[in-house]
Design a protein around this motif. Structure first.
Motif, PDB file in Angstrom:
ATOM      1  N   ARG A  28       0.799  -1.224   0.000  1.00  0.00           N
ATOM      2  CA  ARG A  28       0.000   0.000   0.000  1.00  0.00           C
ATOM      3  C   ARG A  28       0.830   1.272   0.000  1.00  0.00           C
ATOM      4  N   LEU A  29       2.062   1.198   0.498  1.00  0.00           N
ATOM      5  CA  LEU A  29       2.840   2.431   0.609  1.00  0.00           C
ATOM      6  C   LEU A  29       4.012   2.481  -0.361  1.00  0.00           C
ATOM      7  N   PRO A  68       3.085   1.846  -4.713  1.00  0.00           N
ATOM      8  CA  PRO A  68       2.645   3.018  -5.494  1.00  0.00           C
ATOM      9  C   PRO A  68       3.781   3.982  -5.851  1.00  0.00           C
ATOM     10  N   GLN A  69       4.837   3.998  -5.030  1.00  0.00           N
ATOM     11  CA  GLN A  69       5.942   4.918  -5.326  1.00  0.00           C
ATOM     12  C   GLN A  69       6.773   4.442  -6.513  1.00  0.00           C
ATOM     13  N   TYR A 107       2.914   9.858   3.047  1.00  0.00           N
ATOM     14  CA  TYR A 107       2.795   8.987   1.885  1.00  0.00           C
ATOM     15  C   TYR A 107       2.399   9.844   0.694  1.00  0.00           C
ATOM     16  N   PRO A 108       3.304  10.008  -0.286  1.00  0.00           N
ATOM     17  CA  PRO A 108       3.080  11.027  -1.320  1.00  0.00           C
ATOM     18  C   PRO A 108       1.899  10.732  -2.237  1.00  0.00           C
ATOM     19  N   HIS A 109       1.484   9.473  -2.348  1.00  0.00           N
ATOM     20  CA  HIS A 109       0.402   9.164  -3.273  1.00  0.00           C
ATOM     21  C   HIS A 109      -0.971   9.259  -2.620  1.00  0.00           C
ATOM     22  N   MET A 110      -1.002   9.620  -1.344  1.00  0.00           N
ATOM     23  CA  MET A 110      -2.288   9.720  -0.647  1.00  0.00           C
ATOM     24  C   MET A 110      -2.559  11.174  -0.276  1.00  0.00           C
ATOM     25  N   PHE A 147      -4.743   6.355   7.467  1.00  0.00           N
ATOM     26  CA  PHE A 147      -4.049   5.078   7.263  1.00  0.00           C
ATOM     27  C   PHE A 147      -3.861   4.243   8.539  1.00  0.00           C
TER      28      PHE A 147
END
Lengths: 274, 352
Positions: free
Chosen positions: A182-183, A186-187, B86-89, B97
């Motif tokens: 989840r973390l 995505p990066q 978290y850069p994508h959230m 989270f």
């Protein structure tokens, strides 16, 4: 963007250099739809006859089956290579696994190895495992040969993700696996997409392995199909037919490349760290 | 929740970074771990959070020994120096989270996130991604994420280091306010003495893996136990001059200056080499013992000026005084030192 100098000299040089390529593509395209009298340079009639291979299996077998096979082959590459590289790259980048240095060195060496030099060994292993002359065998060999590259590229992307994100995730109560999925995943998505496209193109273009490791099998990919109609010493050799099949074979590659060209460049942007 | 470190030891490979450290943090207190870089303060913090394993000793949260528990079970909130959002959230998803991972229901999560967002004043930014937030706002989101699941302990690893000076001032009081409103036990790791003194109830000064002194900021400043602590606290810093004890007085090396021993100090042996610490604010006062020297540098700080005074021996004293125009570089001055505020240290750095 501010311009410090005019762009036309650069464009001129680039067009001059790429002119032969452009002419080649244009002539392939024109020739596949026309007939040219012997000795003439310009075609004199429009015809679709060269594309009859699409509907007439008697020429060299069913092209749709070959296309489907190639798709299956290329998509298997995408699935296997991205999945394993996504996990393996993370493992060698982040986990404190035994023999990590050994693995890294092995990946590097494998990455530098031309696959042709391994073909005899691979042949023996497949023969022994009973996978010779099967689709599964070829897919496994091709995927394995691509993995060192994939894992190395993904390792580079994982290395660029800050440790603190992982620490924060663990501190927030997530398991290592959840953190990864989840973390962290995505990066590295840009790298994964680029790798997937790359795997697809590589699988799509593969000729040697299917030819050698599955020569008689029902499973026939487009590259082998193309080779079979290009037997130059046969009586009814049709050069324009060959060009049409070639164009048909290249088309998906061109489309994929046009759609994903920016993403493909990512590999060289993010994957350089060792 | 009170925290206790007992004989805590941490090694990396064969290097012992921290050996048998003891520390107690009271419930609801904010404690600063202050020290130069490489002194082991971040290592201590990461050990309390559970990211580093301890190699010896125990870490107690309340009565419970958590030394062997993984981070996930410790219920510790951490704010990292670079915030580690978290850069994508979005900010909302970032804060949600920790609750999602715990399997909390969506409505409950929404309630908790909005409540904590109100506490740290970021309600209007919840839909933005970290990249669209300013440094201070990112800091607030990181705080909210650390606090949203109501941890027993809040750890802050150099939380202000990445902010510009003005924001740093603002976030200093903000973090303190949030800590006091939630009543959470907090540990702040910093190398900035101003942060430590202004934000915390107590300061623990560390050097080379050891805690040198734990005290309230005022007490620590007024009454340092060692030369290291005296030199670390105070801006502009204290000046040290070598000297020798002679009876009731101190003779500064190579200068014809004698100072009386401060009252309350242990009497050194006659002729014993000692170090005298003189803070800038006690030099240049009216009265006291006179010391003469040449002004070698003047630094303008707006309200005050800082004067460097070179003694004939080459040692430099600092004096901070309200701006005055009668002194310039090169002038000979003789200023007084308040003898009661002198600090005297023995050769090995302990306070006499």
């Amino acid at each position: 963007m501010t311009r410090n100098f005019s762009a036309w000299p650069v464009l001129l040089v680039l067009s001059l250099i790429s002119l032969p390529l452009a002419i080649m593509y244009a002539s392939v395209f024109v020739d596949s739809f026309t007939n040219t009298p012997p000795g003439a340079i310009l075609p004199n009639e429009f015809t679709l006859a060269h594309w009859r291979f699409l509907v007439d299996p008697s020429i060299a077998g069913n092209i749709w089956v070959a296309t489907l096979n190639t798709f299956i082959f290329a998509l298997s590459m995408v699935v296997i290579v991205t999945t394993i590289s996504a996990m393996g790259g993370y493992a060698v980048s982040r986990l404190n696994l035994p023999y990590r240095r050994f693995f890294l060195a092995g990946i590097m060496v494998m990455h530098a190895f031309p696959s042709v030099t391994l073909i005899i060994g691979v042949f023996l292993v497949l023969q022994f495992a009973g996978l010779y002359d099967t689709l599964a065998g070829v897919i496994m060999v091709k995927a394995t040969l691509m993995l060192p590259f994939g894992i190395w590229i993904m390792k580079g992307f994982y290395d660029a993700v800050p440790w603190e994100i992982e620490m924060a995730g663990v501190q927030d109560g997530a398991s290592r696996f959840t953190v990864w999925r989840r973390l962290i995943l995505p990066q590295v998505k840009p790298g994964l997409i680029a790798l997937g496209v790359f795997a697809f193109l590589d699988g799509w273009g593969e000729y040697l392995l299917p030819r050698i490791l599955a020569p008689t099998s029902e499973f026939r990919v487009l590259s082998v199909y193309l080779q079979q109609i290009s037997v130059t010493d046969s009586i009814n050799y049709d050069f324009n037919l060959f060009k049409s099949v070639g164009l048909y074979y290249t088309l998906p590659v061109l489309i994929v490349f046009i759609v994903f060209q920016n993403r493909l460049m990512n590999i060289f942007g993010g994957g350089t760290k060792g | 929740m009170p925290i206790q470190l007992q004989d805590f030891t941490k090694r990396f490979d064969n290097t012992t970074v921290i050996e048998r450290m003891n520390l107690e943090v009271h419930d609801g207190e904010m404690l600063a771990l202050l020290g130069p870089s490489g002194c082991g303060k971040s290592t201590t913090l990461l050990a309390i959070s559970g990211i580093h394993r301890v190699n010896g000793g125990q870490i107690l949260f309340g009565e419970e020994d958590v030394s062997e528990q993984p981070s996930q079970k410790r219920n510790v909130g951490v704010v990292f120096q670079n915030y580690a959002l978290y850069p994508h959230m979005t900010a909302y998803q970032n804060i949600a989270f920790p609750l999602e991972v715990r399997g909390m229901g969506r409505e409950q999560i929404d309630k908790e996130v909005r409540a904590i967002a109100a506490l740290v004043h970021i309600e209007q930014y919840l839909e933005r991604r970290p990249g669209q937030l300013s440094g201070g706002q990112q800091q607030r989101v990181a705080l909210a994420r650390a606090l949203v699941r109501k941890p027993g302990v809040l750890l802050l690893d150099e939380p202000l280091a990445n902010l510009d000076a003005k924001l740093r001032l603002e976030m200093r009081s903000e973090i303190r306010r949030i800590q006091q409103e939630t009543g959470i036990t907090a540990i702040l790791v910093t190398h900035d003495q101003v942060e430590a003194m202004s934000m915390c109830d107590r300061i623990a000064i560390m050097n080379e893996g050891q805690i040198i002194q734990i005290d309230t900021p005022t007490e620590m400043y007024r009454n340092p136990k060692t030369q290291f602590v005296a030199g670390f606290l105070g801006n502009p810093p204290i000046a040290f001059v070598n000297g020798r004890a002679s009876g009731e007085a101190i003779r500064l090396d190579a200068d014809e200056v004698t100072l009386p021993l401060p009252t309350g100090a242990r009497r050194p042996k006659d002729g014993e080499p000692i170090v005298v610490g003189i803070r800038p604010e006690i030099f240049g006062v009216n009265g006291g013992s006179p010391i003469g020297g040449r002004v070698s540098f003047v630094e303008t700080q707006g309200r005050e000026n800082l004067y460097d005074v070179a003694l004939p021996s080459g040692a430099v004293l600092r004096s901070i005084q309200p701006v005055r125009h009668d002194i310039s570089v090169g002038d000979q001055v003789t200023w007084g030192v308040n003898p009661d505020a002198l600090m005297v240290f023995s050769q090995d750095g302990t306070r006499l």
